[in-house]
Design an enzyme around this catalytic site. Structure first.
Site, mmCIF file in Angstrom:
data_model
loop_
_atom_site.group_PDB
_atom_site.id
_atom_site.type_symbol
_atom_site.label_atom_id
_atom_site.label_comp_id
_atom_site.label_asym_id
_atom_site.label_seq_id
_atom_site.Cartn_x
_atom_site.Cartn_y
_atom_site.Cartn_z
ATOM 1 N N ARG A 122 70.099 51.692 12.314
ATOM 2 C CA ARG A 122 70.595 51.773 13.689
ATOM 3 C C ARG A 122 70.602 53.223 14.162
ATOM 4 O O ARG A 122 70.969 54.134 13.402
ATOM 5 C CB ARG A 122 72.025 51.226 13.716
ATOM 6 C CG ARG A 122 72.676 51.141 15.087
ATOM 7 C CD ARG A 122 71.981 50.162 15.971
ATOM 8 N NE ARG A 122 72.791 49.770 17.127
ATOM 9 C CZ ARG A 122 72.312 49.040 18.135
ATOM 10 N NH1 ARG A 122 71.046 48.645 18.139
ATOM 11 N NH2 ARG A 122 73.097 48.696 19.137
ATOM 12 N N THR A 427 63.407 43.943 22.540
ATOM 13 C CA THR A 427 63.540 43.865 21.076
ATOM 14 C C THR A 427 62.544 42.854 20.492
ATOM 15 O O THR A 427 61.932 42.088 21.233
ATOM 16 C CB THR A 427 64.973 43.484 20.645
ATOM 17 O OG1 THR A 427 65.865 44.366 21.247
ATOM 18 C CG2 THR A 427 65.175 43.506 19.166
ATOM 19 N N ASP A 469 74.054 50.758 24.542
ATOM 20 C CA ASP A 469 74.800 49.653 23.917
ATOM 21 C C ASP A 469 76.273 49.999 23.705
ATOM 22 O O ASP A 469 77.074 49.116 23.376
ATOM 23 C CB ASP A 469 74.177 49.265 22.567
ATOM 24 C CG ASP A 469 73.054 48.248 22.724
ATOM 25 O OD1 ASP A 469 72.769 47.838 23.860
ATOM 26 O OD2 ASP A 469 72.457 47.852 21.702
ATOM 27 N N SER A 490 75.621 46.522 17.847
ATOM 28 C CA SER A 490 74.398 45.764 18.123
ATOM 29 C C SER A 490 74.699 44.275 18.113
ATOM 30 O O SER A 490 75.756 43.840 17.651
ATOM 31 C CB SER A 490 73.368 46.071 17.038
ATOM 32 O OG SER A 490 72.263 45.199 17.136
ATOM 33 N N SER A 491 73.735 43.517 18.623
ATOM 34 C CA SER A 491 73.804 42.052 18.524
ATOM 35 C C SER A 491 72.716 41.501 17.626
ATOM 36 O O SER A 491 72.574 40.279 17.494
ATOM 37 C CB SER A 491 73.641 41.428 19.908
ATOM 38 O OG SER A 491 74.682 41.828 20.744
ATOM 39 N N GLY A 511 66.627 39.766 22.411
ATOM 40 C CA GLY A 511 67.343 39.256 23.576
ATOM 41 C C GLY A 511 68.734 39.807 23.788
ATOM 42 O O GLY A 511 69.588 39.120 24.354
ATOM 43 N N GLY A 512 69.016 41.058 23.340
ATOM 44 C CA GLY A 512 70.354 41.609 23.552
ATOM 45 C C GLY A 512 71.392 40.690 22.951
ATOM 46 O O GLY A 512 71.194 40.123 21.869
HETATM 47 N N1 GLU Z 1 70.167 46.980 21.798
HETATM 48 C C1 GLU Z 1 70.240 45.608 21.457
HETATM 49 C C2 GLU Z 1 71.148 45.348 20.300
HETATM 50 O O1 GLU Z 1 71.133 46.060 19.360
HETATM 51 C C3 GLU Z 1 68.904 45.120 21.064
HETATM 52 C C4 GLU Z 1 68.025 45.233 22.217
HETATM 53 C C5 GLU Z 1 68.171 44.033 23.024
HETATM 54 O O2 GLU Z 1 67.653 43.004 22.580
HETATM 55 O O3 GLU Z 1 68.797 44.134 24.062
HETATM 56 O O4 GLU Z 1 71.863 44.420 20.310
#
Ligand code: GLU
Length: 618
Positions: A122, A427, A469, A490-491, A511-512
């Site tokens: 990360r 992602t 994030d 993160s997700s 997908g966040g």
């Molecule tokens: N930044 C997101 C996360 O780590 C991943 C990127 C995304 O899919 O939005 O959850």
């Protein structure tokens, strides 16, 4: 990359099978180069979303990346080698979702040690970043301003992660793992509709940076569908990185160039865009370490589900929701949405970088807490927002007794604290299994589609904007506020499922925050509703993240909307782009007797690519 939508078919160019020999291995492990230009002719693999066979398997969103990973397996590399090679190739062909200046999480089953490990790559906040870094005059800066800025660029993690992953679990060098990607970057790939759309969607901001416009807007516009896109700068960067090693980035010349770009982004003269500079220094790069962490693990009936621990909320939130579902007397789509709502309430309240926040991970994943939370689920959707629970070790009993989970062996057929922000499709995720039984589930990201929009001049890659994030605040007590050296929550949820100590399935998605619901929904589809893995991936999706309305795909609303609306749910379409789609998952399942089923999306994001080493048993 969607070759299905290619308008100008290109002749398959014969592969020049460059062979590499890993150090110390004499001629034991030749690594085959991927085929040229992704052509499907000449007996080479085509882009299909489902493949079954033996000896190793790969699924990614992109044919070139799947081929690169499969080539490594074919040459004798293991799943970790192939995962790194696939990720580096996605940095070429999916450069708006992945890249060497991004980050990610690997969940890996090491078959020899019979152990699941994870590697945290990360991105981190620079040392100079404080809690109020994303505030001005006591209020959060506009999210869109942060997205395209030097300020949002985190200290990159991917290269350190690749090096650590290969050193501890791989069999080839970084140089070897980067070679297929360098070749794809050099000879080019065919622009498909997804690449075109993502470029067009970014064109306005890409045009504001001289380096980005020069690479991704040749002749002032996105490269047309069907044309061949080459990135010789990135090919050269990968090659030099391979020769010099990660120190070239973490303290060397490449790192200095990244820092210079972050501090003084190459804004086009005359541009009206306000681009906030970043805080990253070469010392931040020198201090960066990828970390091996224990996975999260939850029992789910006869299954054990392993995921990514904090700073990702993937493993804890998928795990908590599964535990809640297991505690319920019956599970349908209403219960899926409600369990997800509750798990998100807890995620938002309790999960952040464990180096900075005391995350009550054990309690969040405990039976007692799950039962207490499950008691809140009734016949009608609970009022919004659901309050977080108290994972304090002291739980009220519940009338539910839980029930056996049918594993369906027969079924082979800057996110705010409330999570209200729309989640994009950015992602990517890949899965690999090898002949020795090792399994990799790997999420890679540069955060927004197109990262922060800024290409490092002459180097061919975009910077991440992962620090968006963080919760921008002011939000006293929020576990995800920025701090010096902290990793944003993160997700990402790369997941491997075991039965009786043996891996049975691996899955993940972009997908966040919808990553979590997509992975959860696929597991629910597979293990609660008895769908096959391909059906579980293809099924219409809905994402409830403790928001008033549940985001859903139109097909989900069409199929289940009436029944769920009657139970108090409301739905809203996913804003996109791409409009109406949630996630772009990849997965694999072990079907028994050595047979592996690799699975990608049949249509979302243009469809993905599943490949196996041997279609028939030898
Ligand atoms: N930044 C997101 C996360 O780590 C991943 C990127 C995304 O899919 O939005 O959850």
């Amino acid at each position: 990359m969607s070759l299905r939508r290619m308008t100008v078919p290109l002749a398959g160019v014969a592969a020049c099978a460059a062979l590499l020999v890993p150090p110390g291995a004499a001629q034991a492990s030749p690594i085959a180069a991927p085929d040229a230009l992704g052509g499907a002719g000449h007996g080479r693999p085509a882009k299909v979303p489902v493949a079954e066979g033996y000896g190793g398997a790969v699924a990614t969103v992109d044919l070139d990346a799947s081929k690169a990973a499969l080539g490594v397996l074919r040459g004798g590399g293991n799943a970790m080698d192939a995962a790194v090679a696939g990720a580096a190739t996605l940095g070429v062909t999916e450069p708006y979702s992945a890249g060497l200046a991004g980050g990610g999480f690997i969940v890996y089953y090491d078959a020899r040690r019979k152990k699941v490990i994870t590697i945290d790559g990360r991105e981190k906040a620079p040392q100079a970043m404080t809690e109020t870094a994303f505030q001005e005059n006591g209020a959060a800066i506009p999210f869109a301003d942060a997205v395209t800025s030097g300020l949002s660029a985190g200290v990159p993690g991917s290269v350190a992660q690749w090096e650590l992953a290969l050193r501890r679990y791989g069999t080839i060098s970084l140089k070897q793992a980067l070679q297929p990607a360098a070749e794809v970057a050099e000879r080019g790939f065919v622009v498909d509709q997804t690449f075109y759309d993502q470029t067009a969607q970014n064109a306005e901001r890409f045009a504001d940076f001289t380096s980005t416009a020069a690479l991704y807007l040749p002749k002032g516009a996105p490269p047309p569908v069907g044309s061949v896109f080459r990135n010789p700068d990135l090919a050269a960067t990968y090659r030099e990185l391979g020769r010099r090693g990660s120190g070239w980035l973490y303290g060397g010349r490449l790192g200095e160039e990244i820092v210079a770009t972050v501090k003084a982004p190459p804004v086009r003269p005359g541009s009206a865009r306000v681009v906030r500079p970043g805080l990253m220094t070469v010392s931040d790069l020198r201090a960066y370490r990828a970390l091996e962490r224990p996975p999260t693990k939850v029992g789910y009936g006869p299954l054990d589900v392993y995921g990514m621990a904090p700073p990702s909320s993937g493993g804890s939130t998928v795990g908590e929701a599964l535990k809640i579902l297991q505690a319920l007397p019956k599970v349908g789509r209403h219960e899926y949405l409600e369990a997800s709502r509750l798990a998100f309430a807890d995620r938002n309240k309790f999960v952040g970088d464990p180096g900075y926040v005391d995350v009550p991970l054990g309690e969040l994943l405990s039976d007692g807490f799950a039962k207490e939370r499950a008691c809140l689920i009734g016949d009608i959707a609970m009022p919004h927002p659901a309050a977080p629970g108290s994972p304090d070790g002291s739980y009220d009993g519940c009338q539910f007794e839980g029930r056996p989970i049918d594993t369906g062996d027969a079924a082979k057929g800057g996110e705010g604290a409330t999570g209200e922000q729309p989640e994009g499709p950015e992602t990517t995720h890949l899965v690999v299994a090898d002949r020795w039984g090792n399994v990799a589930a790997y999420n890679i990201t540069i955060e927004s589609t197109g990262g922060n929009g800024i290409v490092v001049p002459g180097r061919g890659f975009l910077l991440n904007n992962e620090l968006t994030d963080f919760t921008f605040g002011p939000a006293p007590g929020d576990p995800n506020l920025p701090a010096p050296g902290k990793r944003p929550r993160s997700s990402m949820a790369p997941t491997i499922v075991f039965k009786n100590g043996t891996p049975v399935l691996a899955v993940g998605s972009p997908g966040g925050a919808t990553i979590i619901t997509t992975v959860l929904q696929i597991l629910v589809n597979r293990y609660e509703f008895g769908m096959s893995l391909p059906d579980a991936l293809a099924a219409p999706r809905a994402s409830q993240r403790n928001t008033a309305a549940t985001q859903a795909e139109q097909a989900f609303i069409d199929r289940y909307g009436a029944e769920l609306t009657a139970r108090g749910h409301t739905f809203t379409l996913v804003p996109g782009p791409p409009v109406g789609e949630i996630g772009a998952a990849t997965g694999l399942e072990f079907l028994g007797k050595g047979k592996i089923q690799a699975v990608a999306e049949p249509s979302r994001r243009g469809g993905g690519s599943a490949l196996v080493l041997e279609p028939a048993k030898r």
